[in-house]
Design a protein around this motif. Structure first.
Motif, PDB file in Angstrom:
ATOM      1  N   VAL A   1     -15.097   1.067   7.821  1.00  0.00           N
ATOM      2  CA  VAL A   1     -15.423   1.547   6.474  1.00  0.00           C
ATOM      3  C   VAL A   1     -16.411   2.710   6.479  1.00  0.00           C
ATOM      4  N   ALA A   2     -16.809   3.192   7.658  1.00  0.00           N
ATOM      5  CA  ALA A   2     -17.862   4.205   7.721  1.00  0.00           C
ATOM      6  C   ALA A   2     -17.542   5.403   6.849  1.00  0.00           C
ATOM      7  N   SER A   3     -16.302   5.879   6.940  1.00  0.00           N
ATOM      8  CA  SER A   3     -15.911   7.048   6.143  1.00  0.00           C
ATOM      9  C   SER A   3     -14.551   6.810   5.520  1.00  0.00           C
ATOM     10  N   GLN A   4     -14.350   5.593   5.038  1.00  0.00           N
ATOM     11  CA  GLN A   4     -13.068   5.248   4.426  1.00  0.00           C
ATOM     12  C   GLN A   4     -13.006   5.840   3.029  1.00  0.00           C
ATOM     13  N   ILE A   5     -12.110   6.786   2.860  1.00  0.00           N
ATOM     14  CA  ILE A   5     -12.007   7.459   1.580  1.00  0.00           C
ATOM     15  C   ILE A   5     -11.358   6.544   0.554  1.00  0.00           C
ATOM     16  N   ASP A   6     -11.812   6.631  -0.692  1.00  0.00           N
ATOM     17  CA  ASP A   6     -11.107   5.878  -1.724  1.00  0.00           C
ATOM     18  C   ASP A   6      -9.774   6.564  -1.982  1.00  0.00           C
ATOM     19  N   ALA A   7      -8.763   5.771  -2.303  1.00  0.00           N
ATOM     20  CA  ALA A   7      -7.397   6.276  -2.355  1.00  0.00           C
ATOM     21  C   ALA A   7      -7.220   7.377  -3.403  1.00  0.00           C
ATOM     22  N   ALA A   8      -7.904   7.265  -4.540  1.00  0.00           N
ATOM     23  CA  ALA A   8      -7.739   8.270  -5.584  1.00  0.00           C
ATOM     24  C   ALA A   8      -8.214   9.641  -5.112  1.00  0.00           C
ATOM     25  N   THR A   9      -9.372   9.672  -4.438  1.00  0.00           N
ATOM     26  CA  THR A   9      -9.880  10.936  -3.910  1.00  0.00           C
ATOM     27  C   THR A   9      -8.967  11.466  -2.815  1.00  0.00           C
TER      28      THR A   9
ATOM     29  N   LYS B   1       0.830  -1.201   0.000  1.00  0.00           N
ATOM     30  CA  LYS B   1       0.000   0.000   0.000  1.00  0.00           C
ATOM     31  C   LYS B   1       0.867   1.253   0.000  1.00  0.00           C
ATOM     32  N   THR B   2       2.001   1.193   0.719  1.00  0.00           N
ATOM     33  CA  THR B   2       2.914   2.334   0.722  1.00  0.00           C
ATOM     34  C   THR B   2       3.388   2.631  -0.693  1.00  0.00           C
ATOM     35  N   GLN B   3       3.813   1.604  -1.415  1.00  0.00           N
ATOM     36  CA  GLN B   3       4.320   1.824  -2.769  1.00  0.00           C
ATOM     37  C   GLN B   3       3.226   2.320  -3.693  1.00  0.00           C
ATOM     38  N   TRP B   4       1.999   1.827  -3.507  1.00  0.00           N
ATOM     39  CA  TRP B   4       0.885   2.295  -4.324  1.00  0.00           C
ATOM     40  C   TRP B   4       0.677   3.790  -4.123  1.00  0.00           C
ATOM     41  N   TRP B   5       0.704   4.232  -2.854  1.00  0.00           N
ATOM     42  CA  TRP B   5       0.538   5.648  -2.553  1.00  0.00           C
ATOM     43  C   TRP B   5       1.712   6.468  -3.080  1.00  0.00           C
ATOM     44  N   VAL B   6       2.920   5.936  -2.995  1.00  0.00           N
ATOM     45  CA  VAL B   6       4.097   6.634  -3.543  1.00  0.00           C
ATOM     46  C   VAL B   6       3.891   6.902  -5.032  1.00  0.00           C
ATOM     47  N   ASP B   7       3.512   5.866  -5.765  1.00  0.00           N
ATOM     48  CA  ASP B   7       3.330   5.999  -7.215  1.00  0.00           C
ATOM     49  C   ASP B   7       2.195   6.965  -7.540  1.00  0.00           C
ATOM     50  N   MET B   8       1.109   6.855  -6.794  1.00  0.00           N
ATOM     51  CA  MET B   8      -0.045   7.694  -7.051  1.00  0.00           C
ATOM     52  C   MET B   8       0.258   9.163  -6.767  1.00  0.00           C
ATOM     53  N   LEU B   9       0.875   9.455  -5.612  1.00  0.00           N
ATOM     54  CA  LEU B   9       1.204  10.841  -5.273  1.00  0.00           C
ATOM     55  C   LEU B   9       2.258  11.419  -6.204  1.00  0.00           C
ATOM     56  N   GLN B  10       3.186  10.573  -6.666  1.00  0.00           N
ATOM     57  CA  GLN B  10       4.197  11.061  -7.607  1.00  0.00           C
ATOM     58  C   GLN B  10       3.537  11.589  -8.879  1.00  0.00           C
ATOM     59  N   GLY B  11       2.487  10.907  -9.311  1.00  0.00           N
ATOM     60  CA  GLY B  11       1.771  11.365 -10.497  1.00  0.00           C
ATOM     61  C   GLY B  11       0.998  12.652 -10.272  1.00  0.00           C
ATOM     62  N   LEU B  12       0.612  12.908  -9.015  1.00  0.00           N
ATOM     63  CA  LEU B  12      -0.157  14.104  -8.693  1.00  0.00           C
ATOM     64  C   LEU B  12       0.720  15.295  -8.331  1.00  0.00           C
TER      65      LEU B  12
END
Length: 310
Positions: free
Chosen positions: A274-282, A12-23
């Protein structure tokens, strides 16, 4: 700008690294454990960081919580006290919490656990309940999420009341504040929703003393933090009938251990945080926007008050 990212799961850390790098074009985004030179890290984006993780970044400008709460960051006993903490909040999280609270209040209001049991027993059993205006629902915590949830319940027709540390005014909601208003708030609450931040003052607040102040047969929904609840006190209250049903989305240990009694208790509904679990992209877009704003101005709208704990 360099950003270090940490989540308990490495993938999950690497997924967030890649995603934030693109943003964050032009920025350098790395995993916290791969940050070879701690002096060069400007921001840390974390969920449940380990003790001491953040103290080694001596030039850290801000810490970002991947979520609305900051208690998991403050739990680090070596946390630098002078570094701002940015919450991740937004319309997406608020809407999800509105949906979750409305869903489970309605489930308890219409006694759906009992209706599902009747179905399992092939029992054609008509369950008649009061209409919503004759059912009192209380929301503890009237921040962004709590105020939105209370407003939604009032719009559904429930006799809605709210309690917070400081005075609030919300259309359609009877508001109480401070310790002086707490017992009055609890008195008559048929369904109690907890959306308080986790602080030293609120830890263990859902306990036997509180349950006794509710009407016999009340229902409890905890979608804030697990340590708000004294688990043994809830089990005892359920077994005695003081509390009729409980919906729990948060726990002291997550994931909830497979042998935990909540899984099999007939009066408990378990949901996996999961009550207010944000999707990772948002969440990624919210975090990237906050980071860019903070880098330019030295602050942003979602900076938390660490002394208050939220």
């Amino acid at each position: 700008m360099r950003v270090a990212v940490y989540l308990p799961a490495e993938d999950k850390t690497q997924w967030w690294v890649d995603m934030l790098q693109g943003l964050l074009p032009g920025w350098d985004v790395v995993s916290l454990d791969a940050a070879a030179d701690p002096e060069t890290v400007d921001f840390a984006v974390v969920w449940r960081p380990r003790t001491g993780d953040l103290a080694r970044f001596r030039n850290l400008r801000a810490i970002v919580s991947i979520g609305a709460g900051i208690d998991h960051v403050l739990a680090d006993s070596e946390l630098p006290s002078d570094v701002p903490i940015i919450r991740t909040v937004g319309a997406d999280l608020t809407q999800r919490m509105r949906e979750y609270v409305a869903l489970h209040v309605l489930r308890h209001h219409r006694d759906m656990p009992r209706q599902l049991l009747a179905q399992a027993q092939n029992d054609w059993h008509a369950i008649v309940v009061p209409v919503a205006p004759n059912r009192t629902v209380g929301v503890m915590g009237l921040g962004n999420l709590g105020a939105a949830a209370a407003t939604t319940l009032a719009q559904l027709g429930f006799a809605t009341r709210g309690w917070s540390k400081s005075e609030k005014t919300i259309d359609g909601v009877t508001c109480f504040a401070g310790q002086g208003g707490f017992d009055t708030f609890l008195d008559g609450c048929d369904i109690l929703v907890n959306l308080l931040p986790l602080t030293d003052q609120t830890r263990g607040l859902l306990n036997a003393s509180l349950f006794r102040k509710l009407p016999k047969g009340a229902c409890v929904i905890n979608c804030a933090r697990g340590p708000h609840l004294v688990e043994d006190d809830l089990v005892a209250a359920l077994d005695s009938g003081q509390i009729k049903q409980a919906t729990l989305d948060v726990f002291h240990i997550e994931p909830l251990p497979t042998d935990h009694p909540f899984w099999s208790h007939p009066a408990v509904t378990v949901t996996p945080h999961v009550a207010s679990q944000i999707d990772a992209a948002t969440g990624g877009r919210l975090i990237a926007n906050n980071l860019m704003t903070f880098a330019k101005t030295g602050t942003c709208d979602d900076v938390a008050d660490a002394e208050r704990g939220y």
